[in-house]
Design a protein around this motif. Structure first.
Motif, PDB file in Angstrom:
ATOM      1  N   GLY A  88       0.956  -1.275   0.232  1.00 12.21           N
ATOM      2  CA  GLY A  88      -0.191  -0.067   0.085  1.00 12.21           C
ATOM      3  C   GLY A  88       1.377   0.986   0.274  1.00 12.21           C
ATOM      4  N   VAL A  89       0.603   2.160  -0.844  1.00  4.97           N
ATOM      5  CA  VAL A  89       1.329   3.314  -1.271  1.00  4.97           C
ATOM      6  C   VAL A  89       0.813   3.945   0.249  1.00  4.97           C
ATOM      7  N   ASP A  90      -0.214   4.746   0.073  1.00  6.05           N
ATOM      8  CA  ASP A  90      -0.927   5.199   1.131  1.00  6.05           C
ATOM      9  C   ASP A  90      -2.599   4.438   1.746  1.00  6.05           C
ATOM     10  N   ILE A  91      -2.310   4.660   3.241  1.00  8.92           N
ATOM     11  CA  ILE A  91      -3.240   3.799   3.625  1.00  8.92           C
ATOM     12  C   ILE A  91      -4.698   4.280   4.208  1.00  8.92           C
ATOM     13  N   ASN A  92      -4.239   6.300   4.964  1.00 14.06           N
ATOM     14  CA  ASN A  92      -5.239   6.531   5.555  1.00 14.06           C
ATOM     15  C   ASN A  92      -6.079   7.669   4.920  1.00 14.06           C
ATOM     16  N   GLU A  93      -7.531   7.802   4.733  1.00 13.07           N
ATOM     17  CA  GLU A  93      -7.564   9.410   4.243  1.00 13.07           C
ATOM     18  C   GLU A  93      -8.597   9.785   5.585  1.00 13.07           C
ATOM     19  N   TRP A  94      -7.473  10.567   6.461  1.00 14.08           N
ATOM     20  CA  TRP A  94      -8.425  10.414   7.598  1.00 14.08           C
ATOM     21  C   TRP A  94      -8.939  11.851   7.853  1.00 14.08           C
ATOM     22  N   THR A  95      -9.428  12.857   6.759  1.00  9.92           N
ATOM     23  CA  THR A  95      -9.737  13.990   6.841  1.00  9.92           C
ATOM     24  C   THR A  95     -11.030  13.638   6.855  1.00  9.92           C
ATOM     25  N   ASN A  96     -12.069  12.678   6.860  1.00  6.25           N
ATOM     26  CA  ASN A  96     -13.400  12.946   7.682  1.00  6.25           C
ATOM     27  C   ASN A  96     -14.310  11.294   8.020  1.00  6.25           C
ATOM     28  N   PRO A  97     -15.471  11.391   8.922  1.00 12.40           N
ATOM     29  CA  PRO A  97     -15.171  10.977   9.487  1.00 12.40           C
ATOM     30  C   PRO A  97     -15.865   9.064   8.689  1.00 12.40           C
ATOM     31  N   VAL A  98     -16.114   9.853   7.241  1.00 12.05           N
ATOM     32  CA  VAL A  98     -16.537   9.200   6.266  1.00 12.05           C
ATOM     33  C   VAL A  98     -16.283   9.012   4.765  1.00 12.05           C
ATOM     34  N   ALA A 100     -16.057   6.798   2.615  1.00 16.30           N
ATOM     35  CA  ALA A 100     -16.283   5.798   1.500  1.00 16.30           C
ATOM     36  C   ALA A 100     -15.553   5.846  -0.391  1.00 16.30           C
ATOM     37  N   GLU A 101     -15.822   7.099  -0.366  1.00 17.83           N
ATOM     38  CA  GLU A 101     -15.533   7.571  -1.696  1.00 17.83           C
ATOM     39  C   GLU A 101     -13.970   6.979  -2.663  1.00 17.83           C
ATOM     40  N   VAL A 102     -13.076   6.525  -1.541  1.00 16.78           N
ATOM     41  CA  VAL A 102     -12.290   6.060  -1.994  1.00 16.78           C
ATOM     42  C   VAL A 102     -11.735   4.718  -1.990  1.00 16.78           C
ATOM     43  N   SER A 103     -10.451   4.845  -2.949  1.00 22.71           N
ATOM     44  CA  SER A 103     -10.065   3.799  -2.945  1.00 22.71           C
ATOM     45  C   SER A 103      -8.554   3.291  -2.979  1.00 22.71           C
ATOM     46  N   MET A 104      -8.283   1.734  -1.864  1.00 21.68           N
ATOM     47  CA  MET A 104      -6.760   1.245  -2.309  1.00 21.68           C
ATOM     48  C   MET A 104      -6.410   0.844  -3.472  1.00 21.68           C
ATOM     49  N   GLU A 105      -6.894   0.454  -4.542  1.00 24.96           N
ATOM     50  CA  GLU A 105      -7.206   0.311  -5.317  1.00 24.96           C
ATOM     51  C   GLU A 105      -6.216   1.469  -6.689  1.00 24.96           C
ATOM     52  N   GLU A 106      -5.764   2.907  -6.119  1.00 21.54           N
ATOM     53  CA  GLU A 106      -4.839   3.679  -6.621  1.00 21.54           C
ATOM     54  C   GLU A 106      -3.913   3.730  -5.686  1.00 21.54           C
ATOM     55  N   SER A 107      -3.771   3.059  -4.668  1.00 21.20           N
ATOM     56  CA  SER A 107      -2.597   2.768  -3.507  1.00 21.20           C
ATOM     57  C   SER A 107      -1.527   1.662  -3.812  1.00 21.20           C
ATOM     58  N   ILE A 108      -1.528   1.387  -4.880  1.00 15.80           N
ATOM     59  CA  ILE A 108      -1.244  -0.848  -4.785  1.00 15.80           C
ATOM     60  C   ILE A 108       1.085  -0.472  -5.417  1.00 15.80           C
ATOM     61  N   ASN A 109       1.624  -0.041  -4.172  1.00 16.63           N
ATOM     62  CA  ASN A 109       2.989  -0.463  -5.119  1.00 16.63           C
ATOM     63  C   ASN A 109       3.616  -2.005  -5.098  1.00 16.63           C
ATOM     64  N   PRO A 110       3.587  -2.901  -6.678  1.00 17.43           N
ATOM     65  CA  PRO A 110       4.105  -3.873  -7.111  1.00 17.43           C
ATOM     66  C   PRO A 110       5.031  -3.838  -6.860  1.00 17.43           C
ATOM     67  N   ASN A 111       5.925  -3.754  -6.163  1.00 18.94           N
ATOM     68  CA  ASN A 111       7.684  -3.540  -5.942  1.00 18.94           C
ATOM     69  C   ASN A 111       7.643  -3.422  -5.188  1.00 18.94           C
TER      70      ASN A 111
END
Length: 466
Positions: A88-98, A100-111
């Motif tokens: 995982g590149v980024d783990i927490n989008e902690w700017t709001n209690p909710v 749901a719109e963000v996704s870990m699919e854009e936070s993948i480091n295959p290396n």
């Protein structure tokens, strides 16, 4: 004659290499730990084009397919980690209690080197999860550990969508104390969930009404112009949760909050969900069974903060004895390398059968992620995700020899290069495996302390150094 022999050997090698590239291999004379059909001694397993096509004795290798002698070895389905943050590149989008719109699919480091280390422990799939800073966090991503490929190639094709919820001190600390917004208490956590579910229901109804009216208007019914309702990605995801299209995985510890969320989900008709960590789940095992909930726990990891002070190494065994589909996860770049040892602790502490313990790192997490028809056991028609061990996988002395994903070899201990054991990162001066997760979650990190100083200074509060 010599040239002909060289040509034949070269052609044969080319065919074998081509077959391996396509994901074809024959494993001979192994003890197969099938998970769903017991153990099978001196048995062959054939994988063709990434799929297990035959299990039995005296199987002949198709033309060009490599044969691996596994005499005296154990072969089991690849281990599946239902709770991971490696790659995982980024783990927490902690700017709001909710969020749901963000996704870990854009936070993948295959290396990420942690992927290779996980492969060395027989792990083939992980559930890359959003962090636990939010009551309703981002969407997770189920991955196959195809090390060194690409973000898209890492994704587990056809895996259901999942999302991260979090109960307890994490969201109350980040938002209620850090930003002075709801939730500040466990009561507030519940209300954030209910309020947003209600908002999603209203949004879904109004949005559908608008789209239907818009369609009628475009078809010539001009009597009532449609009132626009803008698309809201956050509410769209929440509506999908309510419709059962997104599986919920919830960070939780205490029995009271586990019970609370089951009541909330019953009120909104949500049925397919898993409690992650769930250290006090053993206290409410009958209730979990009644509600059809899943659990994914640590083997013996607790007391690292106050709300998780109370737990037991018997947790997994108690849940299993109550008929709850439980998995054992890592949530760690270090534990993921030996999840077989973590599963064996259920045998040691709770006298759980070896078969059930192995299910906790194979078919059970596969079920929780909705991928059990594809992986999690050795069956004809399932993906060729396997690991070859030099002894029984639950033995502390056993080592992974080879790991295959879709029939392609991604780890081979005999070919393991020295530099694959190293983490080289000029931006980090601490051990990646043990440090990164805590840093990104704000635990014991200078980054978190600086952020807290800024937030609390606005409220006239000064943090004291230890």
């Amino acid at each position: 004659m010599k040239k002909l022999l060289i040509l034949i050997l070269t052609f044969g090698f080319t065919l074998t290499s081509f077959a391996q590239q396509k994901g074809s291999v024959l494993i001979k004379d192994a003890t197969l730990v099938t998970i769903t059909n017991g153990n099978m001694s001196n048995t062959d397993l054939l994988i063709e084009d990434g799929i297990i096509t035959e299990i039995g004795e005296d199987i002949s290798a198709p033309r060009g397919v490599e044969t691996v002698d596994a005499s005296g070895k154990y072969v089991m389905p690849g281990i599946i980690d239902a709770h991971s943050h490696i790659a995982g590149v980024d783990i927490n989008e902690w700017t709001n209690p909710v969020t749901a719109e963000v996704s870990m699919e854009e936070s993948i480091n295959p290396n990420d080197i942690n992927i290779y280390w996980a492969l060395a422990g027989g792990v083939t799939s992980i559930h890359l999860m959003h962090g636990s800073a939010n009551v309703i966090g981002g969407q997770n991503e189920t991955l196959k550990l195809r090390y060194g490929t690409s973000m898209d190639e890492m994704r587990f094709e056809g895996a259901p969508r999942t999302i991260k919820f979090a109960l307890g001190e994490n969201p109350t600390r980040v938002h209620g104390q850090g930003f002075d917004v709801q939730p500040r208490t466990r009561m507030g956590v519940e209300q954030v969930i209910r309020d947003h579910f209600d908002a999603a229901i209203d949004y879904q109804r109004n949005r559908r009404k608008y789209l239907d009216a818009k369609q009628d208007y475009e078809n010539g019914n001009r009597s009532t112009p449609p009132v626009p309702v803008a698309k809201n990605e956050r509410l769209e995801v929440l509506a999908d949760i309510l419709e059962g299209e997104v599986l919920v995985h919830t960070h939780s510890y205490r029995a009271d909050e586990i019970t609370m969320l089951m009541r909330v989900f019953n009120d909104y008709g949500i049925e397919d969900y898993t409690f992650q960590h769930a250290n006090e789940a053993f206290k409410v095992a009958p209730e979990l069974k009644k509600n059809g909930a899943y659990t994914s726990v640590f083997a013996d990891w607790w007391a690292y903060k106050f709300e998780v002070y109370y737990s037991t190494a018997y947790n997994a065994s108690i849940l299993n004895a109550n008929g709850i589909k439980n998995s054992i996860n890592s949530d760690s770049g270090e534990l993921i390398r030996h999840l077989n040892h973590e599963a064996s602790k259920a045998v040691h502490y709770g006298n759980t059968s070896k078969q059930d313990a192995l299910k906790m790192i194979t078919i059970n997490p596969a079920t929780q992620l909705g991928i059990d028809e594809k992986v999690g056991s050795l069956e004809v028609g399932k993906h060729g995700d396997i690991a070859i061990w030099d002894g029984h996988p639950l033995s502390i002395y056993s080592k992974t020899l080879k790991t295959y994903i879709d029939g392609k070899k991604y780890f081979d201990r005999a070919e393991d290069a020295d530099d694959m054991r190293l983490k080289v990162d000029a931006e980090q001066d601490f051990d990646e495996a043990s440090g990164r997760w805590y840093n990104e979650n704000g635990r014991h990190s200078e980054t978190c302390l600086r952020g807290a100083e800024i937030r609390f200074s606005k409220q006239g509060i000064k943090l004291q150094e230890n």
